[in-house]
Design an enzyme around this catalytic site. Structure first.
Site, PDB file in Angstrom:
ATOM      1  N   CYS A   2       0.910  -1.138  -0.121  1.00  0.00           N
ATOM      2  CA  CYS A   2      -0.148  -0.161   0.076  1.00  0.00           C
ATOM      3  C   CYS A   2       0.845   1.346   0.017  1.00  0.00           C
ATOM      4  O   CYS A   2       1.765   1.346   0.676  1.00  0.00           O
ATOM      5  CB  CYS A   2      -0.862   0.072   1.238  1.00  0.00           C
ATOM      6  SG  CYS A   2      -2.018  -1.449   1.209  1.00  0.00           S
ATOM      7  N   ARG A  27       4.087  -0.424  -4.643  1.00  0.00           N
ATOM      8  CA  ARG A  27       3.831  -0.885  -3.396  1.00  0.00           C
ATOM      9  C   ARG A  27       2.546  -1.523  -3.208  1.00  0.00           C
ATOM     10  O   ARG A  27       2.427  -2.312  -2.191  1.00  0.00           O
ATOM     11  CB  ARG A  27       3.586   0.362  -2.432  1.00  0.00           C
ATOM     12  CG  ARG A  27       4.879   1.221  -2.259  1.00  0.00           C
ATOM     13  CD  ARG A  27       4.631   2.267  -1.199  1.00  0.00           C
ATOM     14  NE  ARG A  27       4.614   1.985   0.148  1.00  0.00           N
ATOM     15  CZ  ARG A  27       5.594   1.844   0.793  1.00  0.00           C
ATOM     16  NH1 ARG A  27       6.848   2.325   0.472  1.00  0.00           N
ATOM     17  NH2 ARG A  27       5.610   1.448   2.055  1.00  0.00           N
ATOM     18  N   TRP A  74      -2.419  -3.102  -1.494  1.00  0.00           N
ATOM     19  CA  TRP A  74      -2.016  -4.525  -1.564  1.00  0.00           C
ATOM     20  C   TRP A  74      -2.929  -5.014  -0.448  1.00  0.00           C
ATOM     21  O   TRP A  74      -2.418  -4.666   0.605  1.00  0.00           O
ATOM     22  CB  TRP A  74      -0.538  -4.616  -1.381  1.00  0.00           C
ATOM     23  CG  TRP A  74       0.068  -6.203  -1.659  1.00  0.00           C
ATOM     24  CD1 TRP A  74       0.212  -6.767  -2.590  1.00  0.00           C
ATOM     25  CD2 TRP A  74       0.128  -6.951  -0.423  1.00  0.00           C
ATOM     26  NE1 TRP A  74       0.689  -7.863  -2.469  1.00  0.00           N
ATOM     27  CE2 TRP A  74       0.479  -8.103  -1.161  1.00  0.00           C
ATOM     28  CE3 TRP A  74       0.161  -6.890   0.706  1.00  0.00           C
ATOM     29  CZ2 TRP A  74       0.953  -9.170  -0.442  1.00  0.00           C
ATOM     30  CZ3 TRP A  74       0.420  -7.999   1.814  1.00  0.00           C
ATOM     31  CH2 TRP A  74       0.773  -9.200   0.989  1.00  0.00           C
ATOM     32  N   ASN A  98      -1.665   2.304   5.613  1.00  0.00           N
ATOM     33  CA  ASN A  98      -0.722   1.068   4.962  1.00  0.00           C
ATOM     34  C   ASN A  98      -0.396   0.415   6.341  1.00  0.00           C
ATOM     35  O   ASN A  98       0.103   1.091   7.136  1.00  0.00           O
ATOM     36  CB  ASN A  98       0.481   1.793   4.244  1.00  0.00           C
ATOM     37  CG  ASN A  98       1.386   0.744   4.127  1.00  0.00           C
ATOM     38  OD1 ASN A  98       1.610  -0.393   4.160  1.00  0.00           O
ATOM     39  ND2 ASN A  98       2.881   1.362   4.011  1.00  0.00           N
ATOM     40  N   GLY A  99      -0.703  -0.813   6.461  1.00  0.00           N
ATOM     41  CA  GLY A  99      -0.200  -1.613   7.540  1.00  0.00           C
ATOM     42  C   GLY A  99      -1.199  -2.621   8.032  1.00  0.00           C
ATOM     43  O   GLY A  99      -2.323  -3.030   7.114  1.00  0.00           O
ATOM     44  N   GLU A 480      17.191 -18.716  -6.517  1.00  0.00           N
ATOM     45  CA  GLU A 480      16.986 -17.323  -7.067  1.00  0.00           C
ATOM     46  C   GLU A 480      16.424 -17.475  -8.324  1.00  0.00           C
ATOM     47  O   GLU A 480      15.411 -16.958  -8.610  1.00  0.00           O
ATOM     48  CB  GLU A 480      18.165 -16.255  -7.053  1.00  0.00           C
ATOM     49  CG  GLU A 480      17.997 -15.056  -7.835  1.00  0.00           C
ATOM     50  CD  GLU A 480      16.790 -13.966  -7.311  1.00  0.00           C
ATOM     51  OE1 GLU A 480      16.501 -14.471  -6.090  1.00  0.00           O
ATOM     52  OE2 GLU A 480      16.618 -13.214  -7.930  1.00  0.00           O
ATOM     53  N   LYS A 484      12.568 -16.132  -9.336  1.00  0.00           N
ATOM     54  CA  LYS A 484      12.289 -15.003 -10.469  1.00  0.00           C
ATOM     55  C   LYS A 484      11.365 -15.842 -11.416  1.00  0.00           C
ATOM     56  O   LYS A 484      10.416 -15.168 -11.800  1.00  0.00           O
ATOM     57  CB  LYS A 484      13.593 -15.037 -11.316  1.00  0.00           C
ATOM     58  CG  LYS A 484      13.758 -13.588 -11.692  1.00  0.00           C
ATOM     59  CD  LYS A 484      14.610 -12.637 -10.524  1.00  0.00           C
ATOM     60  CE  LYS A 484      13.843 -12.650  -9.471  1.00  0.00           C
ATOM     61  NZ  LYS A 484      14.135 -11.755  -8.131  1.00  0.00           N
ATOM     62  N   GLU A 487       7.790 -16.270  -9.878  1.00  0.00           N
ATOM     63  CA  GLU A 487       7.069 -14.843  -9.489  1.00  0.00           C
ATOM     64  C   GLU A 487       6.310 -13.978 -10.471  1.00  0.00           C
ATOM     65  O   GLU A 487       5.638 -13.258 -10.469  1.00  0.00           O
ATOM     66  CB  GLU A 487       7.785 -13.959  -8.593  1.00  0.00           C
ATOM     67  CG  GLU A 487       8.753 -13.001  -9.093  1.00  0.00           C
ATOM     68  CD  GLU A 487       9.574 -12.214  -8.221  1.00  0.00           C
ATOM     69  OE1 GLU A 487       9.157 -11.646  -7.256  1.00  0.00           O
ATOM     70  OE2 GLU A 487      10.984 -12.375  -8.103  1.00  0.00           O
ATOM     71  N   HIS A 503      17.803 -37.083  -2.995  1.00  0.00           N
ATOM     72  CA  HIS A 503      16.919 -37.215  -1.548  1.00  0.00           C
ATOM     73  C   HIS A 503      15.474 -36.908  -1.660  1.00  0.00           C
ATOM     74  O   HIS A 503      14.885 -36.483  -0.760  1.00  0.00           O
ATOM     75  CB  HIS A 503      17.677 -36.475  -0.477  1.00  0.00           C
ATOM     76  CG  HIS A 503      18.993 -36.763  -0.371  1.00  0.00           C
ATOM     77  ND1 HIS A 503      19.457 -38.274   0.331  1.00  0.00           N
ATOM     78  CD2 HIS A 503      20.193 -36.340  -0.745  1.00  0.00           C
ATOM     79  CE1 HIS A 503      20.770 -38.181   0.492  1.00  0.00           C
ATOM     80  NE2 HIS A 503      21.248 -37.291  -0.218  1.00  0.00           N
ATOM     81  N   LYS A 603       6.263  -4.438  -3.750  1.00  0.00           N
ATOM     82  CA  LYS A 603       7.553  -4.363  -4.206  1.00  0.00           C
ATOM     83  C   LYS A 603       8.101  -4.110  -2.413  1.00  0.00           C
ATOM     84  O   LYS A 603       9.143  -4.593  -2.187  1.00  0.00           O
ATOM     85  CB  LYS A 603       8.149  -3.013  -4.931  1.00  0.00           C
ATOM     86  CG  LYS A 603       9.534  -2.928  -5.220  1.00  0.00           C
ATOM     87  CD  LYS A 603       9.970  -3.768  -6.283  1.00  0.00           C
ATOM     88  CE  LYS A 603      11.461  -3.605  -6.361  1.00  0.00           C
ATOM     89  NZ  LYS A 603      12.231  -4.902  -6.940  1.00  0.00           N
TER      90      LYS A 603
HETATM   91  C1  F6R Z   1      11.723 -11.235  -5.315  1.00  0.00           C
HETATM   92  C2  F6R Z   1      11.833  -9.839  -4.562  1.00  0.00           C
HETATM   93  C3  F6R Z   1      11.469 -10.191  -3.194  1.00  0.00           C
HETATM   94  C4  F6R Z   1      12.124  -9.266  -2.193  1.00  0.00           C
HETATM   95  C5  F6R Z   1      11.639  -9.399  -0.916  1.00  0.00           C
HETATM   96  C6  F6R Z   1      12.711  -8.401   0.118  1.00  0.00           C
HETATM   97  O1  F6R Z   1      12.186 -10.751  -6.554  1.00  0.00           O
HETATM   98  O2  F6R Z   1      12.069  -8.676  -5.017  1.00  0.00           O
HETATM   99  O3  F6R Z   1      11.520 -11.529  -2.778  1.00  0.00           O
HETATM  100  O4  F6R Z   1      13.687  -9.372  -2.301  1.00  0.00           O
HETATM  101  O5  F6R Z   1      10.407  -8.841  -0.831  1.00  0.00           O
HETATM  102  O6  F6R Z   1      12.404  -7.140  -0.166  1.00  0.00           O
HETATM  103  P1  F6R Z   1      13.631  -6.056   0.385  1.00  0.00           P
HETATM  104  O7  F6R Z   1      14.937  -6.407  -0.457  1.00  0.00           O
HETATM  105  O8  F6R Z   1      13.165  -4.963  -0.092  1.00  0.00           O
HETATM  106  O9  F6R Z   1      13.841  -6.182   1.725  1.00  0.00           O
END
Ligand code: F6R
Length: 608
Positions: A2, A27, A74, A98-99, A480, A484, A487, A503, A603
């Protein structure tokens, strides 16, 4: 999680509020809304889905008024519908939040028992309802605000309008960030400085427990007990970071291709390229006196931390505990006073990472933060800040922040090795020379592998599951890669340590299952090739990401082999990140997903 903004303006505000929301859309983007006051009446427009829908609505039904608040959501409590979209209205009170209000259900029950009726499923509505009730009980707005803040618990950044106060926005912060901006005869409020960048660069950050009253002349800030407090005004550098996609289709693509440049900036800060040494003045933690390192972060930042763990242990002989922050904060870890704690966060606002930081601070540990947003809460609450200098990352899937985090962690691990006497000066020189080569090699790789990644992505987009394997630092990289892909393309993917294959996950392998093996020709290469044999023997389709030596050494038949230049182990994770990022990106493009704003994500995750 948010984004909120507010303007007490000297002219109509609706358009500027939406403009600021666009910069906060990272956000959250499942619904949005704006409220203004006009002729003593609150009015609002809200829309489900992306901000574009709200803009369309405002175009059809414009909103007048020189004061307003706005929100991009969000969803946490209640589906992402127009009804649940903020601002919430109750009897002349408008609220954006927000929260999470943690005691909302107890307050809601109490208000319902007293005759209130609720129109949304959100936790936020209790704030509007409480304020309205206190006003009906005869309280002035300021008293109502303070009483409400003493009643609610949880995490919040709030902005409130009262219909009978047409020159005032009230705001409060407990957890999620909130910045007050100063204009000429106008005042602004926003979840971050970038939201306010076109309006002002003069910013005051509220700290936890603060609440504030903004009017056209300025801001009065109070602590939780209602005492007037002063908070520093600072000049924000956010305006320098106003961003667009340039010639790229998506921010994510732009950010992938920016990596050589931003990594050069980061290296320039940590590395002396004339002497081929780490800049000790950039270290800010006395690694020589530290006996262990507690490392904590979320998501991609955590995976960068896992790679960092290998480096700190190898080069600095420093034991590292690495945890996802949501576990770390509740694990009751017995922490040695001689440990340092390192937190990694692009946004610097992630709730779990921040809570872990505060836990370690209470335990008396020295706190370091590897962050992108230098004005963030995590940066402000740390003893030592290690900026990653990636510039604003807008694509929700982290790319350039990841490789910048890796580059900074590599420099810190080498610097720690130097401070602890665990690597010689010659070894430091050698490692730094490899770091310095990285931007050039990255540019070369980005310029050559794209067509291959695109055609491979076409194949991957037809699959429902993908397995990623790697050993050593390629193991976190495998995770990772899987993160990627899932998501942004919504294809199910898992990242495993290649040695773990037998395993359990080997049971998944058949001719439909692509297995992406990340294997530079390093100390583990032969062992990873044995694991590839196990996949091949079961008909699995191998996508082999290796280097020139690895390609020459392996005789296995693969579905595809991506050959990268031979590089030293210290930079392999950054170089090998490029194909996994491009593969995920192009697969998502083929799948037709919203690459920069994938479903259900945000984000900046400022709730638990
Ligand atoms: C995945 C991604 C998330 C962030 C995670 C932590 O592509 O971007 O997994 O890495 O939400 O966010 P930050 O780095 O802002 O603490």
């Amino acid at each position: 999680m948010c984004g909120i903004v507010g303007i007490v303006g000297d002219r109509p505000v609706a358009e500027r509020l939406v403009d600021a929301l666009k910069r906060l859309e990272y956000r959250g983007y499942d619904s949005a809304g704006v409220a203004t006051i006009r002729d003593g009446k609150l009015e609002r427009r809200r829309a489900e889905g992306k901000l574009f829908n709200l803009e369309t609505k405002l175009h059809a039904e414009p909103l007048a008024g020189d004061i307003g608040i706005a929100h991009t959501r969000w969803a946490t409590h209640g589906a992402p519908t127009e009804t649940n979209a903020h601002p919430h209205f109750t009897d002349g009170v408008a609220v954006v939040h927000n929260g999470i209000i943690e005691n909302f259900s107890e307050i809601k029950d109490e208000l319902i028992a007293a005759g209130a009726s609720f129109s949304t499923q959100t936790d936020t509505e209790v704030v509007a309802q409480l304020l309205a009730r206190y006003r009906r009980d005869g309280m002035e707005p300021r008293q109502a605000m303070q009483t409400m803040l003493q009643r609610v618990t949880g995490a919040y950044a709030l902005a409130v309008l009262f219909h009978d106060l047409p020159d005032t926005i009230m705001a409060a912060r407990s957890g999620p960030p909130l910045a007050v901006g100063y204009g000429k005869g106008e005042m602004f409020l926003g979840s971050d400085a970038i939201a306010l960048a076109p309006f002002t660069n003069e910013i005051t950050y509220l700290i936890d427990g603060d609440w504030a009253i903004l009017d056209r002349k300025g801001v009065a800030i109070f602590d939780h007990d209602g005492n007037r407090v002063e908070r520093p005004k600072q000049v924000s550098v956010a305006a320098a970071y106003m961003v667009d996609k340039g010639n790229h289709r998506h921010f994510m693509e732009k950010e992938i291709y920016q990596q050589p440049e931003v990594i050069s900036h980061a290296l320039g800060h940590y590395v002396d390229l004339i002497e081929n040494r780490i800049n000790t003045n950039a270290l800010a933690i006395d690694f020589a006196s530290v006996q262990s390192l507690a490392l904590s972060a979320c998501g991609t930042a955590y995976l960068a931390g896992l790679v960092g763990k290998y480096w700190f242990e190898r080069y600095a002989r420093l034991p590292v505990e690495a945890d996802v922050a949501s576990e770390f904060r509740y694990r009751d870890i017995p922490l040695s006073k001689n440990a340092a704690a390192l937190f990694i966060s692009q946004s610097g606002e992630t709730a779990d990472t921040l809570a872990s930081l505060r836990y370690c601070k209470d335990e008396g540990l020295k706190i370091g933060a590897v962050v992108n947003v230098r004005e963030s809460t995590i940066a402000r609450e740390s003893d030592a800040v290690f900026p990653i200098m990636a510039g604003p990352e807008i694509g929700v899937a982290s790319t350039k922040a990841f490789t910048c985090q890796l580059s900074v962690l590599a420099a810190l691990a080498i610097g720690a090795g130097r401070a602890r006497g665990t690597i010689s000066q010659l070894e430091e020189n050698r490692l730094v020379r490899h770091l310095a080569e990285m931007p050039r090699i990255m540019s070369k790789v980005l310029n050559t592998i794209q067509p291959k990644m695109e055609s491979l992505a076409r194949e991957l987009s037809k699959c429902s599951d993908v397995l990623y394997l790697g050993r050593g630092t390629s193991f976190p990289l495998a995770m990772e890669g899987a993160l990627k892909l899932k998501e942004i393309s919504y294809i199910h993917a898992e990242g495993y340590a290649a040695g773990e294959l037998k395993h359990g996950p080997i049971a998944l392998i058949d001719e439909n299952m692509p297995v992406i093996v990340i294997a530079p020709h390093d100390r583990f290469f032969e062992k990873t090739v044995s694991n590839m044999q196990e996949v091949a023997a079961r008909g699995g389709r191998i996508i082999f990401i290796t280097d020139e030596k690895g390609a020459a050494a392996s005789k296995l038949e693969t579905m595809s082999t991506i050959v990268l230049p031979n590089v030293d182990e210290i930079i392999a994770p950054m170089i090998f990140s490029l194909p996994i990022q491009l593969l995920a990106y192009h697969t998502a493009v083929f799948m037709g997903t919203d690459v920069d704003q994938p479903r259900n994500l945000a984000k900046s995750v400022t709730v638990e």
